[in-house]
Design a protein around this motif. Structure first.
Motif, PDB file in Angstrom:
ATOM      1  N   ALA A 222       0.834  -1.196   0.000  1.00 54.24           N
ATOM      2  CA  ALA A 222       0.000   0.000   0.000  1.00 54.24           C
ATOM      3  C   ALA A 222       0.868   1.246   0.000  1.00 54.24           C
ATOM      4  CB  ALA A 222      -0.945   0.012   1.189  1.00 54.24           C
ATOM      5  N   HIS A 225       1.941   4.122   3.394  1.00 55.26           N
ATOM      6  CA  HIS A 225       1.153   3.863   4.603  1.00 55.26           C
ATOM      7  C   HIS A 225       0.851   2.380   4.796  1.00 55.26           C
ATOM      8  CE1 HIS A 225      -2.224   3.642   1.937  1.00 55.26           C
ATOM      9  NE2 HIS A 225      -2.177   4.918   1.617  1.00 55.26           N
ATOM     10  N   THR A 226       1.767   1.508   4.309  1.00 57.85           N
ATOM     11  CA  THR A 226       1.552   0.069   4.461  1.00 57.85           C
ATOM     12  C   THR A 226       1.391  -0.335   5.926  1.00 57.85           C
ATOM     13  OG1 THR A 226       2.839  -0.349   2.484  1.00 57.85           O
ATOM     14  CG2 THR A 226       2.557  -2.186   3.971  1.00 57.85           C
ATOM     15  N   GLU A 227       2.221   0.237   6.822  1.00 57.47           N
ATOM     16  CA  GLU A 227       2.240  -0.221   8.210  1.00 57.47           C
ATOM     17  C   GLU A 227       1.265   0.538   9.100  1.00 57.47           C
ATOM     18  OE1 GLU A 227       3.608  -2.680   9.529  1.00 57.47           O
ATOM     19  OE2 GLU A 227       5.217  -3.325   8.202  1.00 57.47           O
ATOM     20  N   TYR A 228       0.523   1.508   8.541  1.00 55.22           N
ATOM     21  CA  TYR A 228      -0.349   2.310   9.392  1.00 55.22           C
ATOM     22  C   TYR A 228      -1.727   1.679   9.483  1.00 55.22           C
ATOM     23  CZ  TYR A 228       2.970   6.043   9.811  1.00 55.22           C
ATOM     24  OH  TYR A 228       4.067   6.770  10.122  1.00 55.22           O
ATOM     25  N   PHE A 233      -3.699   5.658   9.553  1.00 54.93           N
ATOM     26  CA  PHE A 233      -4.054   5.598   8.139  1.00 54.93           C
ATOM     27  C   PHE A 233      -5.154   6.611   7.834  1.00 54.93           C
ATOM     28  CE2 PHE A 233      -7.275   3.674   5.325  1.00 54.93           C
ATOM     29  CZ  PHE A 233      -6.617   3.854   4.138  1.00 54.93           C
TER      30      PHE A 233
ATOM     31  N   ARG B  63      -8.650  -3.447   0.842  1.00 53.67           N
ATOM     32  CA  ARG B  63      -7.383  -2.822   1.218  1.00 53.67           C
ATOM     33  C   ARG B  63      -6.222  -3.762   0.906  1.00 53.67           C
ATOM     34  NH1 ARG B  63      -7.275   1.892   0.690  1.00 53.67           N
ATOM     35  NH2 ARG B  63      -5.174   1.730   1.461  1.00 53.67           N
ATOM     36  N   PRO B  64      -5.176  -3.258   0.262  1.00 56.16           N
ATOM     37  CA  PRO B  64      -4.043  -4.123  -0.056  1.00 56.16           C
ATOM     38  C   PRO B  64      -3.202  -4.479   1.170  1.00 56.16           C
ATOM     39  CG  PRO B  64      -3.641  -1.882  -0.783  1.00 56.16           C
ATOM     40  CD  PRO B  64      -5.041  -1.917  -0.311  1.00 56.16           C
ATOM     41  N   SER B  65      -3.239  -3.660   2.209  1.00 53.32           N
ATOM     42  CA  SER B  65      -2.391  -3.918   3.375  1.00 53.32           C
ATOM     43  C   SER B  65      -3.212  -4.551   4.496  1.00 53.32           C
ATOM     44  CB  SER B  65      -1.790  -2.605   3.871  1.00 53.32           C
ATOM     45  OG  SER B  65      -1.238  -2.784   5.140  1.00 53.32           O
ATOM     46  N   ARG B  67      -2.822  -4.287   7.515  1.00 50.90           N
ATOM     47  CA  ARG B  67      -2.947  -3.338   8.633  1.00 50.90           C
ATOM     48  C   ARG B  67      -4.237  -2.531   8.561  1.00 50.90           C
ATOM     49  NH1 ARG B  67       0.856  -5.382  11.708  1.00 50.90           N
ATOM     50  NH2 ARG B  67       2.986  -4.877  11.148  1.00 50.90           N
ATOM     51  N   GLN B  68      -4.812  -2.403   7.372  1.00 54.14           N
ATOM     52  CA  GLN B  68      -5.976  -1.536   7.217  1.00 54.14           C
ATOM     53  C   GLN B  68      -7.255  -2.319   6.961  1.00 54.14           C
ATOM     54  OE1 GLN B  68      -4.226   0.514   4.018  1.00 54.14           O
ATOM     55  NE2 GLN B  68      -2.626   1.314   5.350  1.00 54.14           N
TER      56      GLN B  68
END
Lengths: 327, 175
Positions: A222, A225-228, A233, B63-65, B67-68
Motif C-alpha cells: 500500500a 502507509h503500508t504499516e499504518y 491511516f 485494502r491491499p495492506s 494493517r488496514q
C-alpha cells in the motif's frame, strides 16, 4: 478592552481555526463519499447505497470504525517518528486554508505572499510521507516514500513555473489581487498552457491516479502507509482529500476566476458559491481522471515531467515575460 | 459457577452504548483484504464488480495492506506452503478482525481432502479462527454477500440492531 472580546485578534484566530478544522473534516467526509460514488457510477455500479440514504452515512461509519481500530506499532519501527508522521502530514494542509480566498473579504488572512505560503507548506507533506515511510521500517513503505519524494521534486518545478507565469502578469503574490485581476477574463483563457500544466502537476502533487505510484497497490503493498492501521491511516487519508481541496481551490483562484463569475457575469450569486462550485467541479474532474486512466510507469512519469512539462512551462514563462514587457 | 473468559483482544472495561455504536460502525464498513487463493477469489472479484457490487453495503474497499483491513476472506484451497503466509497475514491485521471461510476448500479441504493427501490444509479453522463459513464450490457472489450480511448480523448481535442498514433480509437473518 475597548473592542471587547468579539473584536479581538485572538478571538478571530481561534474562530478561524475552529471553522477551518470543522470544514476540513466535513469536506474530507463528503469527498470520500463522492469518490466512492463517482468510482461506482463510472464502473456501472451504484457505489455505497445501503448505509444511510444513498450511502451518505458510509464515511461516518468508516471514520468511527477507524477510530475504534487497534493501533499497531511495528516491532522495529521508530516509535516517535511513526506517530509524528500522520500529524505532520495533516498540519501543513490546514495552514493552506489561511490564505484561500473564499470570497471578497472572506479570507482569514490576505497575505501579500499568499501563493508562496500555500506552496511552501504543501511541500512539508512530502517530508511527512518520507518520515512515515522511513519510520515504518518496511521495505515497501520506504520504496513508496522514496518514489513520492522523487515524484514531488519532479512535479513541483512545473507547478511553480506555471504559477509564476500568472504572478508575472498580475505583479502580485496575493490571492485577492490575482482573483481581482480576473474580473472579466479568467487566466485559463489567457494562460491555457500554464493552467493545464498546473492541473497535471497538481494531480501528481496530491499522489492521485494516474500518478499514484507512491501507493501503487500492484507493486508496493500500500506504499508509504503500508504499516499504518486505524486512525494513523485515517489521517493520511484525510490529508490526501484536504490536500486535493486545497490544490483545486488554488487552481480556482489562480486560473478559474476565484469568486468571479464567467466573463464578469455573476448572475447575482454570492462569490463564495461561485468559488465552491468551481472548486468541487475541479475535484470531480480529478476523480474522473483517476477512475478513467491506468497508472503510469515510473520512468514514463519522470520522463513526462523532465522532458515535456518543465521545458513547456519554461517556454511559457519566457513568452509571458516578453509579452508583459512589450505591453 | 461459570467463569467468564475474556476473548483475546477484547477490552478489559466495556461500555455498552459505546460498544453498540462502535459495532454498528464496524459492521457497516467491513474492509476485506485484497487476497485470494484459488477460483473462489474469482467469485469474490465478481462480487466486488458492477453486477453485484459489495460497495453497496460498505464492504467494497479492498485494502491491499493487512494493517488496514477488517475481514479476511479465505477464498480458495489452502496449500500447506501457503498456510504460514495466511497465518502471518492474520496476525498482521489489527483487532477487531473477522475471518470468512469461503468455499468448500477453506471449510474442509473440499475435493482435495482424501486419506493420505499431503498437499493441503483441510480447513481454514485449523490455522485461523473462522467466523462465517460460506459453502459452495465455488459459492456464487450472492452467497458471499449473504455471508457478509451474516457477519454484519454477528457483529451487531442481531439484524434488528443494525440501525444503519436500510433493508431487511427476507430470510436467513441471524437474530
Amino acid at each position: 478592552m475597548s473592542e471587547g472580546l468579539l473584536g479581538s485578534e485572538w478571538f478571530r484566530l481561534i474562530l478561524g481555526l475552529l471553522i477551518v478544522l470543522a470544514f476540513s473534516q466535513l469536506n474530507a467526509l463528503f469527498l470520500v463519499w463522492l469518490e466512492r460514488k463517482v468510482a461506482g457510477h463510472l464502473q456501472l455500479r451504484p457505489g455505497p447505497m445501503e448505509v444511510g440514504p444513498h450511502g451518505l452515512l458510509q464515511t461516518i461509519a468508516d471514520g468511527v470504525k477507524l477510530v475504534g481500530k487497534e493501533l499497531i506499532l511495528p516491532f522495529k519501527a521508530d516509535r516517535k517518528l511513526f506517530f509524528l508522521a500522520p500529524v505532520m502530514v495533516f498540519m501543513p494542509v490546514l495552514v493552506g486554508f489561511l490564505v484561500l480566498p473564499f470570497s471578497r473579504g472572506l479570507i482569514i488572512r490576505d497575505m501579500n505572499v499568499g501563493v508562496l505560503l500555500v506552496f511552501a507548506f504543501s511541500t512539508i507533506t512530502v517530508l511527512a510521507i518520507l518520515t512515515g515511510g522511513w519510520a515504518s521500517n518496511n521495505k515497501y513503505a520506504l520504496l513508496g516514500a522514496v518514489r513520492s519524494v522523487a515524484q514531488n521534486v519532479a512535479y513541483e518545478i512545473p507547478l511553480l513555473l506555471a504559477v509564476l507565469s500568472v504572478v508575472l502578469v498580475v505583479h502580485s503574490l496575493s490571492f485577492a489581487k490575482i482573483v481581482e485581476y480576473q474580473k472579466t477574463v479568467w487566466f485559463i483563457f489567457l494562460q491555457p498552457l500554464a493552467g493545464l500544466i498546473y492541473l497535471i502537476a497538481a494531480t501528481a502533487e496530491t499522489n492521485r491516479a494516474p500518478f499514484d505510484i507512491p501507493e501503487a497497490e500492484s507493486e508496493l503493498v500500500a506504499g508509504f502507509h503500508t504499516e499504518y492501521s486505524g486512525m494513523g491511516f485515517g489521517l493520511f487519508f484525510l490529508a490526501e482529500y484536504t490536500n486535493m481541496f486545497i490544490v483545486c481551490a488554488v487552481a480556482t483562484s489562480l486560473f478559474f476566476g476565484g469568486w468571479n463569475g464567467l466573463f464578469g457575469i455573476s448572475l447575482g450569486i454570492p462569490g463564495v458559491f461561485w468559488f465552491l462550485l468551481k472548486t468541487y467541479f475541479l475535484i470531480f474532474v480529478i476523480m474522473w481522471v483517476r477512475w478513467t486512466f491506468p497508472r503510469v510507469r515510473f520512468d514514463q512519469l519522470m520522463n513526462f515531467s523532465w522532458k515535456v512539462m518543465i521545458p513547456l512551462s519554461l517556454a511559457n514563462i519566457v513568452i509571458t515575460a516578453i509579452v508583459v514587457k512589450i505591453i | 459457577m461459570e467463569k467468564k473468559v475474556r476473548e483475546p483482544g477484547a477490552p478489559v472495561v466495556q461500555f455498552a452504548l459505546l460498544d453498540d455504536i462502535l459495532n454498528l460502525a464496524r459492521a457497516n464498513s467491513l474492509w476485506p483484504m485484497t487476497f485470494g487463493l484459488a477460483c473462489c477469489a474469482i467469485e469474490m472479484m465478481a462480487a466486488g464488480a458492477s453486477r453485484f457490487d459489495l460497495d453497496r453495503i460498505g464492504a467494497g474497499v479492498f485494502r491491499p495492506s493487512p494493517r488496514q483491513s477488517d475481514v479476511m476472506i479465505v477464498a480458495g484451497t489452502i496449500a500447506k506452503k501457503m498456510a504460514p503466509v495466511i497465518q502471518m497475514l492474520w496476525d498482521q491485521m489489527p483487532n477487531p478482525k473477522w475471518c470468512i471461510a469461503m468455499g468448500n476448500c477453506s471449510i474442509s479441504g473440499g475435493p482435495f481432502a482424501y486419506e493420505e493427501q499431503y498437499a493441503i490444509v483441510p480447513g481454514a479453522h485449523l490455522i485461523v479462527p473462522v467466523d462465517i463459513v460460506i459453502p459452495g464450490c465455488p459459492p456464487r457472489p450472492e452467497a458471499l454477500i449473504q455471508g457478509l450480511l451474516a457477519l454484519e448480523d454477528k457483529i451487531t448481535k442481531g439484524e434488528g440492531r443494525n440501525l444503519l442498514r436500510r433493508f431487511k433480509r427476507v430470510s436467513g437473518g441471524v437474530n
